[in-house]
Design an enzyme around this catalytic site. Sequence first.
Site, PDB file in Angstrom:
ATOM      1  N   ASP A 158       0.852  -1.183   0.000  1.00 28.77           N
ATOM      2  CA  ASP A 158       0.000   0.000   0.000  1.00 28.77           C
ATOM      3  C   ASP A 158       0.892   1.238   0.000  1.00 28.77           C
ATOM      4  O   ASP A 158       2.114   1.131   0.177  1.00 28.77           O
ATOM      5  CB  ASP A 158      -0.880  -0.033   1.260  1.00 28.77           C
ATOM      6  CG  ASP A 158      -2.077   0.881   1.172  1.00 28.77           C
ATOM      7  OD1 ASP A 158      -2.256   1.531   0.128  1.00 28.77           O
ATOM      8  OD2 ASP A 158      -2.836   0.958   2.149  1.00 28.77           O
ATOM      9  N   GLU A 204       2.697   5.018  -3.973  1.00 35.03           N
ATOM     10  CA  GLU A 204       2.648   5.967  -5.103  1.00 35.03           C
ATOM     11  C   GLU A 204       3.963   6.713  -5.357  1.00 35.03           C
ATOM     12  O   GLU A 204       4.205   7.025  -6.541  1.00 35.03           O
ATOM     13  CB  GLU A 204       1.512   6.979  -4.873  1.00 35.03           C
ATOM     14  CG  GLU A 204       0.138   6.384  -4.950  1.00 35.03           C
ATOM     15  CD  GLU A 204      -0.213   5.521  -3.736  1.00 35.03           C
ATOM     16  OE1 GLU A 204      -0.935   4.526  -3.917  1.00 35.03           O
ATOM     17  OE2 GLU A 204       0.234   5.845  -2.618  1.00 35.03           O
ATOM     18  N   ASP A 207      -8.957   3.818  -2.191  1.00 38.53           N
ATOM     19  CA  ASP A 207      -9.810   4.206  -1.063  1.00 38.53           C
ATOM     20  C   ASP A 207     -11.146   4.764  -1.533  1.00 38.53           C
ATOM     21  O   ASP A 207     -11.390   5.981  -1.493  1.00 38.53           O
ATOM     22  CB  ASP A 207      -9.072   5.230  -0.199  1.00 38.53           C
ATOM     23  CG  ASP A 207      -7.780   4.664   0.368  1.00 38.53           C
ATOM     24  OD1 ASP A 207      -7.651   3.430   0.410  1.00 38.53           O
ATOM     25  OD2 ASP A 207      -6.920   5.460   0.772  1.00 38.53           O
TER      26      ASP A 207
END
Length: 945
Positions: free
Chosen positions: A536, A539, A612
Amino acid sequence: MATAMAKTTTTTMRASSLLLVIVLLLVLQLNSVLSWKKDEFRNCNQTPFCKRARSRKPGSCSLVATDVAIDDGDLIAKLVSKEADKGHGEGEEQQQEEEKEPVKPLIFKLSVFQNGILRVKIDEDPSLDPPKKRFEVPEVVLPEFENKKLWLQRVSTEVINGDSGPSSIVYLSDDHDAVLRHDPFEVYVRRKGGDRVVSMNSHGLFDFEQLRKKKEGEDWEERFRSHTDTRPYGPQSISFDVSFYGAGFVYGIPEHATSLALKPTRGPGIDHSEPYRLFNLDVFEYLHDSPFGLYGSIPFMISHGKAHGTSGFFWLNAAEMQIDVMGSGWDAESGISLPSSQSRIDTFWMSEAGIVDAFFFVGPGPKDVMKQYAIVTGTSALPQQFATAYHQCRWNYRDEEDVAHVDSKFDEHDIPYDVLWLDIEHTDGKKYFTWDRVLFPNPEEMQNKLAAKGRRMVTIVDPHIKRDESFHLHKEATKKGYYVKDATGNDFDGWCWPGSSSYPDTLNPEIRSWWAEKFSFQNYVGSTPSLYIWNDMNEPSVFNGPEVTMPRDAVHYGGVEHRELHNAYGYYFHMASADGLLKRGDGKDRPFVLSRAFFPGSQRYGAIWTGDNSADWDHLRVSVPMILTLGLTGISFSGADVGGFFGNLEPELLVRWYQLGAFYPFFRGHAHHDTKRREPWLFGERNTELIREAIHVRYMFLPYFYTLFREANTSGVPVMRPLWMEFPSDEATFSNDEAFMVGNSIFVQGIYTEHARHASVYLPAGQSWYDLRTGVAYKGGVTHKLEVSEESIPAFQKAGTIVPRKDRFRRSSTQMVKDPYTLVIALNSSKAAEGELYIDDGKSFEFEKGDYIHRRFLFSDGKLVSSNASPPASSNTPFSSDCFIERIVLLGLSLGAKSAIIEPANHRVDIELGPLNLRRGQMPSFPTIRKPNVRIADDWTIKIL
């Protein structure tokens, strides 16, 4: 995980006053991203390269191609400026253009590959000594792709359509040529008959900002909010137009929470619209209808039209990218006559840095383009069988007792699942590869108890490493110099879940190898062979960074600026994690790693989810085009959080989400820690029953899904497909993103509004359709107004297909391995049908040696034939199965049939009336061959008498 939610616990009260001050400062810093705020992120006007590019006018490119020749099997040319650029913007932008140094020649290279793939590269001339080498994205294009190069032997010259000068023509395929137009510069693909397919720079918008030395007094810095980007190498952006001919719609370029067919962003009547942004960002509660970039980026666009089929364009570039889809008439004010005998869709591509490394795909069909893209970037990894089943996740399951309780309740309520997930709270102070030994004192025992039921566990491992001198991972990374550096050359230090954090520089192969070693059972203490991984925040997410990410002037391996590789950072991290799972087991078992960030090639390393999302009907609705777009751009193994990550929801929405999510390729329920608990048994007996039934549907179709995953693994064709991929001539499907196909056989449409009593469902033309639940036949090419019940969403099997199922339900997919199969044969108007079934051991790489079973089923002329569709196994112990078929249901067969003969056994069996679905009570009955007892691995024929 959400972007930046501050967590206040009772332990804060025991912290020192200094720590309290730090925490409070962090809360203040993160407060700005607690909800979507438009001004927290840059728009095009706040992004100088985008603003400059958008100010350019058609025809402003002055480049011409000279010195055209064949060299080393490629067409090589120089792109030289013919005259000073014209048509730029006014004011500051115009002044900047006038101050440019003379444009140096660019090097143009055109290469042709098998399967009709054209590659074009444009870069600065290294012989002219640019200040640095521009970044070319490594390890995305498959190494074996270069072996498919067609060595050009000659180039022909032709004056086309009254051009003032010549064009160079080279062979691309038996049906297509590649054309380099010299003056003005343009490159395009045309059919042998002359019609264009895809072009670059037909509108003359190409621009390449060359690297140069900084002049005295020049300010290259860019500022956004409180952040300053030093930009040590100055402007280096690239932009150009790409046109798709004969196209009705364009698709692709994820990730955006918007429609499947991309909407125009520029043109008459389109006011204040932003381009589609490709810039991997951790976006909190993203908007459901926006061109804003989310967690991943794939600069690959596909066009489709009824008359001319499908084509594609892919730009391998990892810097921030902005892409405009031009509306009709956008160039009307230019006064430039642009030759075209076909309708077309124009697009405009802008990137902050890098080079032009572009691929043209000519189709002509949708699946042809998928295969061509896969030849370049790879097909989806074949997941283990368990990973294709249902996953249960929450931020967070509190402790081992909570895990045991949740696990037992699934069994109590007869709900199968395969994987239980643990979020960041399972660690010791957000230090990855560790366990909170108070909450999880016996992690191996916990995992082994799940494994005894055929279940697995997934733990989270993010890229931010806690800067704690007592943490061995941080100490080692610091000592070895393995962190990304800031602009001053020090280890980059940013805030994430652990607080002060640094990030491994996974662009470096040595560092990726080091990271992979951390997954060994010796290094990841408490892990077992049944533990898998979740990446997770990759990015990368940096809570106090510009736009919640890493500064663009951070420095990576080889002096590469973060701006140049930003969109690929998560890709390299995902690659390293998957390699770690591969190495820990001596390469025997396939890894499973879920990643939030992605880039072209991510499909080779694991699954992706859409991040999300929120617990509302709009996010349920937009999940379909988001997953379809991922599939179109190579990432077949994807899904959305069932139920929505943020917020609480009513039971009706949760049920509808499970009913739809059961058909996602990746099927996982997940929720934020601030939401009410959402396990399937917490919403009353009736809703538990409905959710159980939805999950059972997924387990019933696992053989079909696994067969489709194998197809994706071999061909690049996705599991979940837009309707037009299977019905490329049916214009009613081109913009339909409420429905989709699972493979070529199953049609699904969600219910996206509460209290729905009816649904309008368009069933594609050409075949009839059988309701998956009732077996009732519906005509294709018609929009049906269907009554909707709470029990299911509209789903149909296409006539002419055979779908394999397993109708016995166990605790997990592992316990279903030896269960018998059911074949559902949906006959078309010719009383024919066909289908396939793929089986292997469900976990290892032995299938790569040919150790699998691949059967082809064909029903015609009253006979069902099972034949081998696989080549002979290359190992000494080929895979085998003793599973048999226990039922064959025939939809569309005359009720007069009474018996069948099974050959070669010459065994006669009765044809009886039986239900389509055994567990659904009294349903209409259909001709059924019960207990034919033919082995799934054998050749046999069943003849209807």
